[in-house]
Design an enzyme around this catalytic site. Structure first.
Site, PDB file in Angstrom:
ATOM      1  N   LYS A 134      -0.568   5.435   7.860  1.00 10.77           N
ATOM      2  CA  LYS A 134       0.080   5.741   6.580  1.00 10.77           C
ATOM      3  C   LYS A 134      -0.945   5.824   5.453  1.00 10.77           C
ATOM      4  O   LYS A 134      -0.963   6.795   4.678  1.00 10.77           O
ATOM      5  CB  LYS A 134       1.102   4.648   6.266  1.00 10.77           C
ATOM      6  N   SER A 188       0.871  -1.179   0.000  1.00 16.13           N
ATOM      7  CA  SER A 188       0.000   0.000   0.000  1.00 16.13           C
ATOM      8  C   SER A 188       0.903   1.223   0.000  1.00 16.13           C
ATOM      9  O   SER A 188       1.522   1.549   1.014  1.00 16.13           O
ATOM     10  CB  SER A 188      -0.903   0.002   1.237  1.00 16.13           C
ATOM     11  N   LYS A 210      -6.756   1.464  -3.371  1.00 20.20           N
ATOM     12  CA  LYS A 210      -6.485   0.937  -2.031  1.00 20.20           C
ATOM     13  C   LYS A 210      -6.707   2.013  -0.969  1.00 20.20           C
ATOM     14  O   LYS A 210      -7.249   1.740   0.113  1.00 20.20           O
ATOM     15  CB  LYS A 210      -5.054   0.407  -1.950  1.00 20.20           C
TER      16      LYS A 210
END
Length: 637
Positions: A255, A113, A187
């Site tokens: 994140k 990711s 994502k």
């Protein structure tokens, strides 16, 4: 780039013919590559910790020494690492990266990711090497990875993605999302939905418990109704059982949501609030727990204390020892006092919106006194003479080798400590954990420093044998978008001095501050009683030149900080981050009393190489092979 038949794409994929490379064997990566091995493909793997891939070796995988070696032996290379910085390193490094040796028409598939802009940058770099690049992050957590049921968001050339389908089908269901970077954008959007679902489920579970409902009964009642979601299916049972073992790390959600909030013109107030809750998990020391551990933040905010902290769960088999930290179950106090109010992120409209509307997290106050939860070490453990610990600094030739604040890999830490001892360093710096300290003091007589941003964690480490504590090593937080303000660092310093008034204290000044603000903070830290100011800056510097010029360029920010701060304060200054044997002597010339070196040593996979690197820096500083005298070696034991 010409689309012609070669050894790699577009020759059809087939076991026994197509060579597969895999980089990154954490919980997700290990489960994913296991399906490829089981299907009969030849697989070459690379991981930072070779001992962790023994099960894959037994299944037939070959372990190679670097990402470049994996690429050289593969037609298709998958990467599944932690952060965008890791992606950049394993793919784009000109010497050891995948693209340095991938064959013409070879295909790179990044399942991490990561950021859409980085995915597009990698695609351009791949084109320049006559290769193909696909960004294909996944969703489905550990259960989906183990069962081969992941959702795979693929961005890039549609024909190449279709060519990859035999491999994708082993791991889940891939869908073409658009041009390069589209997989990563998908994502991020997915994580916004997942985070919102986790927040709703967590709040509902806490509400149900406070209302006197039985947890499992409530869960079974709502899972089949409109509230039932895939998130509830994957994580609901674990939340009921308070099993927070990681399949997807909470720190990664910080994140992922941060990358979404970084997009220009986006107003995402829900994602911003959700990210702050996950930042609360990280601040409480729970960043390595699963994302469904978000419920622990809600429980703390609602003063639910009749549960064992997640890190005391017998089901959680992590490397970190949380002995002596039971009081962190009351961790809203810590979250409020140290983490959320003072952590800053990149400026964007979503977070600004929350601040303008009085984010309830920022105004939260716990119903108990956080100071009462901090355990003091016995006075005897606080009496290590500072003059012994600081001797090398006072002689202006200290060399501290750093293993990393978030590094709890005992094998790697043992190697780093041994390399520091045998290579001629004067100090060693490890994560703040009593078991790791006990390990270190068995391996070396060098003064052991422990690093943390949690003052209450220092005392048990000092009891275990640490002679120096440090507030710093912020790199792992920067990767999650978390920065520390001067006010927060001063609070951390004050609390540490209150708990350990006689222990040598080093405090790192963040490179994210302007140079004048770094100097101001250093002056304030001197007033608070810090013994050492540590500078940093290597992570923020991207050298444009190769070789020695690049090494000097990389060290420039921390050297500049050392020069400015050493002329503003009377206490010792240690220059750290981005240093090498070339630039370490420059730090002393700039005014530092010593240097700290981390990734140049701890990222190496071989003990001999680690010792050689430490030795080269020690030689550059003029240190003898055995700098610490026998008298000092026995002073603490």
């Amino acid at each position: 780039m010409a689309e012609e038949v070669g050894a790699c794409y577009p020759t059809p994929i087939w076991p026994g013919r197509t060579r597969v490379g895999w980089i990154g064997t954490g919980v997700m990566g290990s489960a994913m590559v296991s399906h490829i091995l089981a299907a009969g493909y030849a697989v070459a793997i690379y991981a930072r910790s070779p001992a962790k891939v023994d099960h894959l070796r037994r299944a037939g995988a070959r372990f190679l020494a670097s990402p470049a070696d994996v690429a050289r032996s593969s037609d298709v290379v998958f990467t599944m690492v932690g952060h965008p910085s890791d992606v950049r390193s394993v793919i784009l490094d000109p010497t050891t990266g995948v693209l340095s040796s991938l064959c013409d028409n070879g295909v790179l598939v990044d399942c991490t990711s990561s950021h859409p802009t980085l995915a597009r940058e990698i695609e351009e770099a791949a084109k320049a090497k006559s290769c193909w690049s696909i960004d294909a992050p996944v969703s489905g957590a550990e259960q989906g990875a183990k069962n081969g049921k992941l959702a795979i968001f693929a961005g890039g050339n549609e024909e190449v993605i279709e060519w990859l389908r035999p491999l994708f089908d082993l791991m889940g269901k891939a869908r073409w999302m658009g041009r390069a970077g589209s997989g990563q954008s998908s994502k991020i959007a997915n994580q916004i939905v997942v985070g919102a679902n986790l927040m709703g489920m967590s709040e509902a579970m806490v509400f149900a418990e406070k209302a006197g409902l039985e947890r499992n009964g409530f869960f079974e009642a709502v899972r089949s109704g409109a509230a039932g979601t895939k998130v509830m299916e994957l994580f609901g049972g674990k939340v009921v059982e308070r099993d927070y073992e990681a399949g997807a790390l909470a720190e990664y959600m910080v994140k992922d949501l941060g990358m979404g909030l970084d997009e220009e013109g986006m107003v995402l107030p829900g994602a911003a609030l959700n990210r702050q809750l996950f930042m609360g998990m990280v601040a409480n020391g729970d960043g390595k727990l699963g994302i469904h551990g978000l419920v622990t933040v809600m429980e703390r905010m609602n003063n639910i204390r009749n549960v064992s902290p997640p890190y005391l769960q017998t089901s959680l088999q992590g490397p970190k020892n949380h002995r002596g930290r039971e009081d962190m179950a009351l961790g809203v106090a810590k979250l409020v006092a140290f983490a959320i109010p003072s952590c800053s992120t990149k400026s964007h409209s979503s977070s600004s919106l929350l601040l303008q509307h009085n984010d309830p997290l920022l105004g939260l106050r716990p119903p108990f006194n956080s100071r009462q939860t901090v355990r003091r070490a016995p006075r005897a453990s606080l009496s290590t003479p500072k003059e012994s610990v600081l001797r090398a600094f006072n002689e202006r030739r200290a060399l501290k080798i750093i293993s990393g604040l978030q590094n709890f890999d005992k094998e790697n830490i043992a190697s780093v400590v041994t390399a520091a001892d045998k290579g001629g360093a004067t100090h060693v710096d490890i994560a703040c954990d009593p078991e790791l300290v006990e390990l270190a003091v068995k391996l070396t007589s060098l003064p052991v420093c422990v690093s943390s941003v949690d003052p209450s964690a220092f005392a048990p480490a000092v009891e275990a044998g640490a002679q120096m504590v440090e507030i710093g090593n912020y790199d792992s937080f920067y990767e999650m978008g978390i920065q520390f303000s001067p006010d927060q660092i001063l609070k951390l310093t004050q609390e540490t001095k209150r708990i350990l008034p006689f222990t040598t204290l080093s405090v790192t000044v963040p490179h994210t501050l302007t140079l004048p603000d770094q100097v101001k903070l250093a002056e304030a830290l001197e007033q608070e009683g810090a013994d050492i100011i540590q500078t940093e800056g290597g992570k923020c510097s991207n050298p444009s030149k190769p070789g020695i010029l690049g090494l000097i360029e990389k060290a420039t920010p921390t050297l500049a900080a050392a020069y400015s701060i050493s002329r503003a304060v009377k206490i010792l200054v240690m220059c750290s981050s981005g240093l090498s044997s070339v630039t370490a002597p420059m730090a002393l010339t700039a005014g530092a009393a010593g240097v700290g070196v981390g990734s140049a040593v701890n990222k190496l996979n071989d003990l001999i190489a680690m010792i050689a690197e430490v030795r080269s820096i020690a030689d550059a500083l003029g240190l003898p092979i055995t700098y610490v005298s026998e008298e000092q070696r026995t002073a603490y034991y």
